[in-house]
Design a protein around this motif. Sequence first.
Motif, PDB file in Angstrom:
ATOM      1  N   UNK A  89      37.712   4.423 -41.280  1.00 55.51           N
ATOM      2  CA  UNK A  89      38.109   3.164 -40.687  1.00 55.51           C
ATOM      3  C   UNK A  89      38.788   3.350 -39.502  1.00 55.51           C
ATOM      4  N   UNK A  90      39.799   4.116 -39.275  1.00 57.54           N
ATOM      5  CA  UNK A  90      40.647   4.237 -37.924  1.00 57.54           C
ATOM      6  C   UNK A  90      40.142   4.598 -37.132  1.00 57.54           C
ATOM      7  N   UNK A  91      39.004   5.739 -37.226  1.00 57.46           N
ATOM      8  CA  UNK A  91      38.329   6.142 -36.122  1.00 57.46           C
ATOM      9  C   UNK A  91      37.324   5.024 -35.563  1.00 57.46           C
ATOM     10  N   UNK A  92      36.517   4.201 -36.622  1.00 57.78           N
ATOM     11  CA  UNK A  92      35.869   3.285 -36.238  1.00 57.78           C
ATOM     12  C   UNK A  92      36.581   2.094 -35.386  1.00 57.78           C
ATOM     13  N   UNK A  93      37.892   1.866 -35.816  1.00 49.16           N
ATOM     14  CA  UNK A  93      38.764   1.002 -34.823  1.00 49.16           C
ATOM     15  C   UNK A  93      39.010   1.375 -33.460  1.00 49.16           C
ATOM     16  N   UNK A  94      38.686   2.557 -33.258  1.00 46.43           N
ATOM     17  CA  UNK A  94      38.942   3.006 -31.794  1.00 46.43           C
ATOM     18  C   UNK A  94      37.831   2.157 -30.842  1.00 46.43           C
ATOM     19  N   UNK A  95      36.543   2.042 -31.317  1.00 47.04           N
ATOM     20  CA  UNK A  95      35.481   1.837 -30.488  1.00 47.04           C
ATOM     21  C   UNK A  95      35.210   0.325 -30.664  1.00 47.04           C
ATOM     22  N   UNK A  96      35.937  -0.596 -31.442  1.00 47.47           N
ATOM     23  CA  UNK A  96      35.719  -1.931 -31.568  1.00 47.47           C
ATOM     24  C   UNK A  96      36.892  -2.762 -31.485  1.00 47.47           C
ATOM     25  N   UNK A  97      36.794  -4.273 -31.432  1.00 46.48           N
ATOM     26  CA  UNK A  97      37.939  -4.962 -31.345  1.00 46.48           C
ATOM     27  C   UNK A  97      38.135  -5.211 -32.685  1.00 46.48           C
ATOM     28  N   UNK A  98      39.549  -5.930 -32.962  1.00 51.51           N
ATOM     29  CA  UNK A  98      40.031  -6.161 -34.263  1.00 51.51           C
ATOM     30  C   UNK A  98      39.104  -6.976 -35.086  1.00 51.51           C
ATOM     31  N   UNK A  99      38.627  -8.094 -34.237  1.00 52.39           N
ATOM     32  CA  UNK A  99      37.973  -9.187 -35.034  1.00 52.39           C
ATOM     33  C   UNK A  99      36.597  -8.628 -35.326  1.00 52.39           C
ATOM     34  N   UNK A 100      35.873  -7.977 -34.460  1.00 54.26           N
ATOM     35  CA  UNK A 100      34.917  -7.230 -34.734  1.00 54.26           C
ATOM     36  C   UNK A 100      34.559  -6.290 -36.001  1.00 54.26           C
ATOM     37  N   UNK A 101      35.936  -5.365 -35.809  1.00 46.98           N
ATOM     38  CA  UNK A 101      35.847  -4.578 -37.068  1.00 46.98           C
ATOM     39  C   UNK A 101      36.205  -5.308 -38.310  1.00 46.98           C
ATOM     40  N   UNK A 102      37.028  -6.313 -38.329  1.00 43.05           N
ATOM     41  CA  UNK A 102      37.493  -6.951 -39.597  1.00 43.05           C
ATOM     42  C   UNK A 102      36.279  -7.589 -40.019  1.00 43.05           C
ATOM     43  N   UNK A 103      35.415  -8.188 -39.517  1.00 41.78           N
ATOM     44  CA  UNK A 103      34.210  -8.962 -39.910  1.00 41.78           C
ATOM     45  C   UNK A 103      33.089  -7.919 -40.484  1.00 41.78           C
TER      46      UNK A 103
END
Length: 351
Positions: A89-103
Amino acid sequence: MRSYRTGQVGVASALLAAALFGASTPLAKLLLTKIEPWLLAALLYLGSGLGLYVARIVMRSKTPMLSRADWRWMLLAVLLGGIVAPVLLVFGLQGMTGSGASLLLNAEAVLTAVIAWIVFKENVDRRVAFGLVCIVAGSVVLGWGETGGGNWLSALAIVGACLGWGLDNNFTRKVALNDASFIAMVKGLVAGTTNLVIALALGAAFPPASAVGWAALLGFACYGVSLVLFIIGLRHLGTSRAGAYFAVAPFLGATLSVLLLGEPITASLIAAGALMAVGVWLHLSEQHGHLHEHEALSHTHSHSHGAGDDHHDHTHSEPLTQGVRHSHAHYHRPQTHSHPHVPDAHHAHTH
Protein backbone atom coordinates in the motif's frame (compact mmCIF):
# COMPACT_ATOMS: atom_id res chain seq x y z
CA MET A 1 -34.77 -11.59 16.38
CA ARG A 2 -31.58 -11.53 18.45
CA SER A 3 -29.43 -12.34 15.41
CA TYR A 4 -30.58 -9.15 13.71
CA ARG A 5 -30.04 -7.05 16.85
CA THR A 6 -26.49 -8.31 17.10
CA GLY A 7 -26.28 -7.75 13.34
CA GLN A 8 -26.88 -4.04 13.92
CA VAL A 9 -23.92 -4.05 16.30
CA GLY A 10 -21.91 -5.57 13.49
CA VAL A 11 -23.10 -2.92 11.02
CA ALA A 12 -22.16 -0.06 13.35
CA SER A 13 -18.78 -1.63 14.09
CA ALA A 14 -17.96 -2.23 10.41
CA LEU A 15 -18.96 1.30 9.38
CA LEU A 16 -16.95 2.93 12.17
CA ALA A 17 -13.99 0.71 11.26
CA ALA A 18 -14.38 1.91 7.67
CA ALA A 19 -14.40 5.55 8.76
CA LEU A 20 -11.15 5.15 10.70
CA PHE A 21 -9.38 3.14 8.02
CA GLY A 22 -10.60 5.46 5.28
CA ALA A 23 -8.88 8.35 7.04
CA SER A 24 -5.57 6.47 7.08
CA THR A 25 -4.83 6.65 3.33
CA PRO A 26 -4.58 10.45 2.84
CA LEU A 27 -2.94 10.87 6.26
CA ALA A 28 -0.36 8.18 5.47
CA LYS A 29 0.36 9.90 2.15
CA LEU A 30 1.19 13.08 4.06
CA LEU A 31 3.64 11.13 6.25
CA LEU A 32 5.41 9.72 3.17
CA THR A 33 7.12 13.11 2.80
CA LYS A 34 9.01 12.37 6.04
CA ILE A 35 9.13 8.58 6.35
CA GLU A 36 10.31 5.98 3.84
CA PRO A 37 7.55 3.58 2.68
CA TRP A 38 8.67 0.32 4.28
CA LEU A 39 9.46 2.06 7.57
CA LEU A 40 6.09 3.81 7.54
CA ALA A 41 4.31 0.47 7.15
CA ALA A 42 6.25 -0.81 10.17
CA LEU A 43 5.50 2.22 12.33
CA LEU A 44 1.78 2.13 11.52
CA TYR A 45 1.45 -1.44 12.71
CA LEU A 46 3.77 -0.99 15.68
CA GLY A 47 1.65 1.96 16.77
CA SER A 48 -1.41 -0.26 16.45
CA GLY A 49 0.10 -3.11 18.47
CA LEU A 50 1.69 -1.00 21.21
CA GLY A 51 -1.41 1.18 21.58
CA LEU A 52 -3.66 -1.85 22.00
CA TYR A 53 -1.14 -3.44 24.39
CA VAL A 54 -1.34 -0.38 26.67
CA ALA A 55 -5.14 -0.28 26.33
CA ARG A 56 -5.40 -3.94 27.35
CA ILE A 57 -3.23 -3.30 30.44
CA VAL A 58 -5.36 -0.33 31.46
CA MET A 59 -8.56 -2.34 30.96
CA ARG A 60 -7.01 -5.39 32.69
CA SER A 61 -7.97 -7.63 29.79
CA LYS A 62 -7.25 -11.33 30.20
CA THR A 63 -5.16 -13.20 27.62
CA PRO A 64 -7.43 -15.63 25.72
CA MET A 65 -6.47 -19.25 25.15
CA LEU A 66 -6.32 -19.87 21.40
CA SER A 67 -6.24 -23.33 19.86
CA ARG A 68 -3.54 -24.46 17.44
CA ALA A 69 -5.95 -24.02 14.56
CA ASP A 70 -6.68 -20.46 15.71
CA TRP A 71 -2.96 -19.64 15.82
CA ARG A 72 -2.48 -21.00 12.30
CA TRP A 73 -5.24 -18.74 10.94
CA MET A 74 -3.80 -15.85 12.96
CA LEU A 75 -0.29 -16.28 11.56
CA LEU A 76 -1.59 -16.43 7.98
CA ALA A 77 -3.56 -13.24 8.61
CA VAL A 78 -0.51 -11.51 10.10
CA LEU A 79 1.72 -12.54 7.19
CA LEU A 80 -0.59 -11.40 4.41
CA GLY A 81 -2.55 -8.58 6.03
CA GLY A 82 0.00 -7.27 8.50
CA ILE A 83 3.36 -7.66 6.75
CA VAL A 84 2.82 -7.85 2.97
CA ALA A 85 -0.30 -5.72 2.37
CA PRO A 86 0.72 -2.48 4.18
CA VAL A 87 4.11 -2.44 2.45
CA LEU A 88 2.43 -2.77 -0.96
CA LEU A 89 0.00 0.00 0.00
CA VAL A 90 2.60 2.59 1.00
CA PHE A 91 4.67 1.89 -2.11
CA GLY A 92 1.53 2.27 -4.22
CA LEU A 93 0.75 5.58 -2.50
CA GLN A 94 3.98 7.06 -3.85
CA GLY A 95 2.67 7.03 -7.42
CA MET A 96 -1.01 7.94 -6.93
CA THR A 97 -3.07 10.74 -5.41
CA GLY A 98 -4.71 10.17 -2.05
CA SER A 99 -8.21 10.11 -3.54
CA GLY A 100 -7.28 7.78 -6.39
CA ALA A 101 -5.51 5.34 -4.06
CA SER A 102 -8.39 5.51 -1.57
CA LEU A 103 -10.94 4.60 -4.20
CA LEU A 104 -8.83 1.79 -5.63
CA LEU A 105 -8.93 0.21 -2.17
CA ASN A 106 -12.50 -0.82 -2.99
CA ALA A 107 -10.89 -3.85 -4.58
CA GLU A 108 -10.49 -5.17 -1.02
CA ALA A 109 -14.26 -5.47 -0.55
CA VAL A 110 -14.66 -7.28 -3.87
CA LEU A 111 -11.81 -9.71 -3.23
CA THR A 112 -12.95 -10.31 0.36
CA ALA A 113 -16.45 -11.19 -0.80
CA VAL A 114 -15.34 -13.35 -3.74
CA ILE A 115 -12.97 -15.35 -1.50
CA ALA A 116 -15.71 -15.74 1.14
CA TRP A 117 -18.26 -16.91 -1.41
CA ILE A 118 -16.07 -19.19 -3.52
CA VAL A 119 -13.44 -20.54 -1.11
CA PHE A 120 -15.22 -20.48 2.26
CA LYS A 121 -18.76 -21.08 0.88
CA GLU A 122 -20.40 -18.19 2.74
CA ASN A 123 -23.95 -17.65 1.57
CA VAL A 124 -24.95 -14.59 -0.47
CA ASP A 125 -28.25 -13.41 -1.91
CA ARG A 126 -28.98 -11.10 -4.83
CA ARG A 127 -29.63 -8.07 -2.64
CA VAL A 128 -26.27 -8.32 -0.90
CA ALA A 129 -24.45 -8.96 -4.18
CA PHE A 130 -26.14 -6.01 -5.89
CA GLY A 131 -25.37 -3.79 -2.91
CA LEU A 132 -21.69 -4.67 -3.22
CA VAL A 133 -21.82 -3.94 -6.97
CA CYS A 134 -23.25 -0.46 -6.23
CA ILE A 135 -20.53 0.28 -3.69
CA VAL A 136 -17.77 -0.80 -6.05
CA ALA A 137 -19.39 1.06 -8.96
CA GLY A 138 -19.06 4.23 -6.93
CA SER A 139 -15.29 3.88 -6.87
CA VAL A 140 -15.17 3.05 -10.58
CA VAL A 141 -17.09 6.23 -11.45
CA LEU A 142 -14.67 8.41 -9.51
CA GLY A 143 -11.39 6.57 -9.93
CA TRP A 144 -11.41 5.25 -13.50
CA GLY A 145 -9.87 8.33 -15.10
CA GLU A 146 -6.84 8.45 -12.84
CA THR A 147 -6.24 4.74 -12.68
CA GLY A 148 -6.59 4.39 -16.44
CA GLY A 149 -4.00 7.06 -17.17
CA GLY A 150 -1.84 6.90 -14.09
CA ASN A 151 0.94 4.73 -12.72
CA TRP A 152 -0.11 1.12 -13.29
CA LEU A 153 2.67 -0.28 -11.10
CA SER A 154 1.39 1.81 -8.21
CA ALA A 155 -2.17 0.69 -8.95
CA LEU A 156 -1.09 -2.96 -9.09
CA ALA A 157 0.71 -2.56 -5.76
CA ILE A 158 -2.48 -1.27 -4.15
CA VAL A 159 -4.58 -4.06 -5.70
CA GLY A 160 -1.99 -6.51 -4.35
CA ALA A 161 -2.48 -4.98 -0.91
CA CYS A 162 -6.22 -5.45 -1.33
CA LEU A 163 -5.71 -9.13 -2.15
CA GLY A 164 -3.58 -9.54 0.97
CA TRP A 165 -6.25 -7.88 3.10
CA GLY A 166 -9.02 -9.85 1.38
CA LEU A 167 -7.33 -13.11 2.41
CA ASP A 168 -6.55 -11.64 5.82
CA ASN A 169 -10.23 -10.80 6.38
CA ASN A 170 -11.30 -14.36 5.60
CA PHE A 171 -8.58 -15.88 7.78
CA THR A 172 -9.41 -13.50 10.65
CA ARG A 173 -13.08 -14.53 10.36
CA LYS A 174 -11.98 -17.99 11.54
CA VAL A 175 -10.85 -16.55 14.89
CA ALA A 176 -13.31 -13.65 15.18
CA LEU A 177 -15.08 -15.14 18.21
CA ASN A 178 -11.93 -14.60 20.27
CA ASP A 179 -10.90 -11.34 21.96
CA ALA A 180 -10.80 -8.78 19.12
CA SER A 181 -8.29 -6.47 20.80
CA PHE A 182 -5.90 -9.37 21.44
CA ILE A 183 -6.04 -10.46 17.81
CA ALA A 184 -5.40 -6.92 16.57
CA MET A 185 -2.61 -6.41 19.13
CA VAL A 186 -0.77 -9.56 18.07
CA LYS A 187 -1.06 -8.62 14.40
CA GLY A 188 0.27 -5.12 15.07
CA LEU A 189 3.21 -6.20 17.22
CA VAL A 190 4.34 -9.11 15.01
CA ALA A 191 3.83 -7.35 11.67
CA GLY A 192 5.25 -4.03 12.88
CA THR A 193 8.37 -5.59 14.38
CA THR A 194 8.99 -7.72 11.29
CA ASN A 195 8.70 -4.80 8.87
CA LEU A 196 10.80 -2.57 11.14
CA VAL A 197 13.67 -5.08 11.07
CA ILE A 198 13.40 -5.43 7.28
CA ALA A 199 13.22 -1.66 6.73
CA LEU A 200 16.27 -0.96 8.89
CA ALA A 201 18.19 -3.84 7.27
CA LEU A 202 17.49 -2.25 3.87
CA GLY A 203 19.04 1.00 5.09
CA ALA A 204 15.95 3.09 5.88
CA ALA A 205 16.82 6.33 7.66
CA PHE A 206 14.98 6.83 10.92
CA PRO A 207 12.69 9.89 10.77
CA PRO A 208 12.34 12.71 13.35
CA ALA A 209 10.67 11.78 16.63
CA SER A 210 7.61 13.90 15.82
CA ALA A 211 7.01 11.96 12.59
CA VAL A 212 7.38 8.64 14.46
CA GLY A 213 4.84 9.82 17.03
CA TRP A 214 2.28 10.83 14.39
CA ALA A 215 2.76 7.53 12.53
CA ALA A 216 2.26 5.54 15.75
CA LEU A 217 -0.86 7.53 16.66
CA LEU A 218 -2.26 7.07 13.15
CA GLY A 219 -1.53 3.36 13.31
CA PHE A 220 -3.25 2.96 16.68
CA ALA A 221 -6.44 4.76 15.65
CA CYS A 222 -6.79 3.87 11.97
CA TYR A 223 -5.29 0.38 12.02
CA GLY A 224 -5.57 -0.87 15.60
CA VAL A 225 -8.95 0.45 16.75
CA SER A 226 -10.31 0.02 13.22
CA LEU A 227 -9.25 -3.63 13.15
CA VAL A 228 -10.83 -4.32 16.54
CA LEU A 229 -14.12 -2.89 15.28
CA PHE A 230 -13.87 -4.80 12.00
CA ILE A 231 -13.32 -8.10 13.82
CA ILE A 232 -16.50 -7.40 15.82
CA GLY A 233 -18.22 -6.79 12.48
CA LEU A 234 -16.89 -10.10 11.16
CA ARG A 235 -18.21 -11.86 14.24
CA HIS A 236 -21.75 -10.54 13.81
CA LEU A 237 -22.12 -10.25 10.02
CA GLY A 238 -19.87 -12.77 8.32
CA THR A 239 -16.99 -11.93 6.01
CA SER A 240 -18.68 -10.77 2.81
CA ARG A 241 -21.22 -8.50 4.52
CA ALA A 242 -18.69 -6.94 6.89
CA GLY A 243 -16.39 -6.42 3.90
CA ALA A 244 -19.20 -4.74 1.97
CA TYR A 245 -19.86 -2.22 4.75
CA PHE A 246 -16.12 -1.65 5.05
CA ALA A 247 -16.14 -0.75 1.34
CA VAL A 248 -17.29 2.77 2.22
CA ALA A 249 -13.79 3.40 3.64
CA PRO A 250 -12.29 4.32 0.23
CA PHE A 251 -15.02 6.88 -0.36
CA LEU A 252 -14.42 8.43 3.05
CA GLY A 253 -10.69 8.46 2.33
CA ALA A 254 -11.28 10.19 -0.99
CA THR A 255 -13.45 12.83 0.69
CA LEU A 256 -10.77 13.48 3.29
CA SER A 257 -8.21 13.74 0.51
CA VAL A 258 -10.28 16.52 -1.00
CA LEU A 259 -10.28 18.35 2.33
CA LEU A 260 -6.63 17.79 3.26
CA LEU A 261 -4.91 17.71 -0.13
CA GLY A 262 -7.04 20.29 -1.90
CA GLU A 263 -8.35 18.00 -4.64
CA PRO A 264 -11.51 19.33 -6.37
CA ILE A 265 -15.08 18.26 -5.63
CA THR A 266 -16.44 16.85 -8.88
CA ALA A 267 -19.71 15.52 -10.22
CA SER A 268 -18.16 12.06 -10.21
CA LEU A 269 -17.49 12.36 -6.46
CA ILE A 270 -21.17 13.14 -5.87
CA ALA A 271 -22.27 10.27 -8.15
CA ALA A 272 -19.93 7.89 -6.33
CA GLY A 273 -21.42 8.90 -3.00
CA ALA A 274 -24.93 8.24 -4.28
CA LEU A 275 -24.03 4.78 -5.57
CA MET A 276 -22.34 3.83 -2.32
CA ALA A 277 -25.32 5.11 -0.32
CA VAL A 278 -27.61 2.83 -2.35
CA GLY A 279 -25.29 -0.11 -1.74
CA VAL A 280 -25.18 0.46 2.02
CA TRP A 281 -29.00 0.85 2.11
CA LEU A 282 -29.43 -2.48 0.30
CA HIS A 283 -27.35 -4.14 2.99
CA LEU A 284 -29.03 -2.35 5.89
CA SER A 285 -32.47 -3.32 4.63
CA GLU A 286 -31.63 -6.98 3.99
CA GLN A 287 -34.14 -9.44 5.44
CA HIS A 288 -32.95 -13.04 5.44
CA GLY A 289 -34.84 -15.76 7.27
CA HIS A 290 -35.78 -19.39 6.62
CA LEU A 291 -35.98 -22.78 8.26
CA HIS A 292 -32.40 -23.89 8.93
CA GLU A 293 -30.64 -26.66 10.78
CA HIS A 294 -27.86 -26.32 13.35
CA GLU A 295 -25.47 -29.21 13.86
CA ALA A 296 -23.97 -29.86 17.30
CA LEU A 297 -21.17 -27.38 18.03
CA SER A 298 -18.70 -26.78 20.86
CA HIS A 299 -16.63 -23.62 21.07
CA THR A 300 -15.51 -20.78 23.33
CA HIS A 301 -16.43 -17.13 22.96
CA SER A 302 -17.93 -14.16 24.79
CA HIS A 303 -21.73 -14.36 25.01
CA SER A 304 -24.72 -13.57 27.21
CA HIS A 305 -28.07 -15.19 27.95
CA GLY A 306 -31.26 -13.32 27.22
CA ALA A 307 -34.71 -13.39 25.73
CA GLY A 308 -34.78 -14.34 22.08
CA ASP A 309 -31.38 -16.07 22.08
CA ASP A 310 -32.03 -19.73 21.26
CA HIS A 311 -28.35 -20.43 20.69
CA HIS A 312 -27.12 -19.90 24.25
CA ASP A 313 -29.64 -21.71 26.42
CA HIS A 314 -27.09 -23.79 28.37
CA THR A 315 -27.05 -23.78 32.16
CA HIS A 316 -24.31 -22.88 34.66
CA SER A 317 -23.31 -24.48 37.93
CA GLU A 318 -23.63 -21.10 39.66
CA PRO A 319 -26.39 -18.48 39.17
CA LEU A 320 -25.65 -15.95 36.43
CA THR A 321 -27.42 -12.62 35.95
CA GLN A 322 -29.26 -12.45 32.63
CA GLY A 323 -27.51 -10.23 30.08
CA VAL A 324 -24.06 -10.35 31.69
CA ARG A 325 -21.37 -11.15 29.13
CA HIS A 326 -19.00 -13.98 29.99
CA SER A 327 -16.76 -16.45 28.18
CA HIS A 328 -16.32 -20.21 28.55
CA ALA A 329 -16.39 -23.41 26.54
CA HIS A 330 -20.01 -24.31 25.82
CA TYR A 331 -22.04 -26.78 23.78
CA HIS A 332 -24.74 -26.01 21.21
CA ARG A 333 -27.30 -28.79 20.86
CA PRO A 334 -28.57 -29.69 17.39
CA GLN A 335 -31.76 -27.81 16.51
CA THR A 336 -33.90 -26.76 13.59
CA HIS A 337 -35.78 -23.45 13.64
CA SER A 338 -36.63 -20.38 11.60
CA HIS A 339 -35.82 -16.73 12.32
CA PRO A 340 -34.13 -13.73 10.64
CA HIS A 341 -30.35 -14.11 10.68
CA VAL A 342 -27.07 -13.15 9.06
CA PRO A 343 -24.08 -15.48 8.44
CA ASP A 344 -22.56 -14.96 11.88
CA ALA A 345 -20.61 -17.59 13.79
CA HIS A 346 -23.79 -19.54 14.57
CA HIS A 347 -25.30 -19.35 11.09
CA ALA A 348 -22.63 -20.62 8.72
CA HIS A 349 -24.98 -23.13 7.12
CA THR A 350 -25.25 -23.62 3.37
CA HIS A 351 -28.28 -22.71 1.23
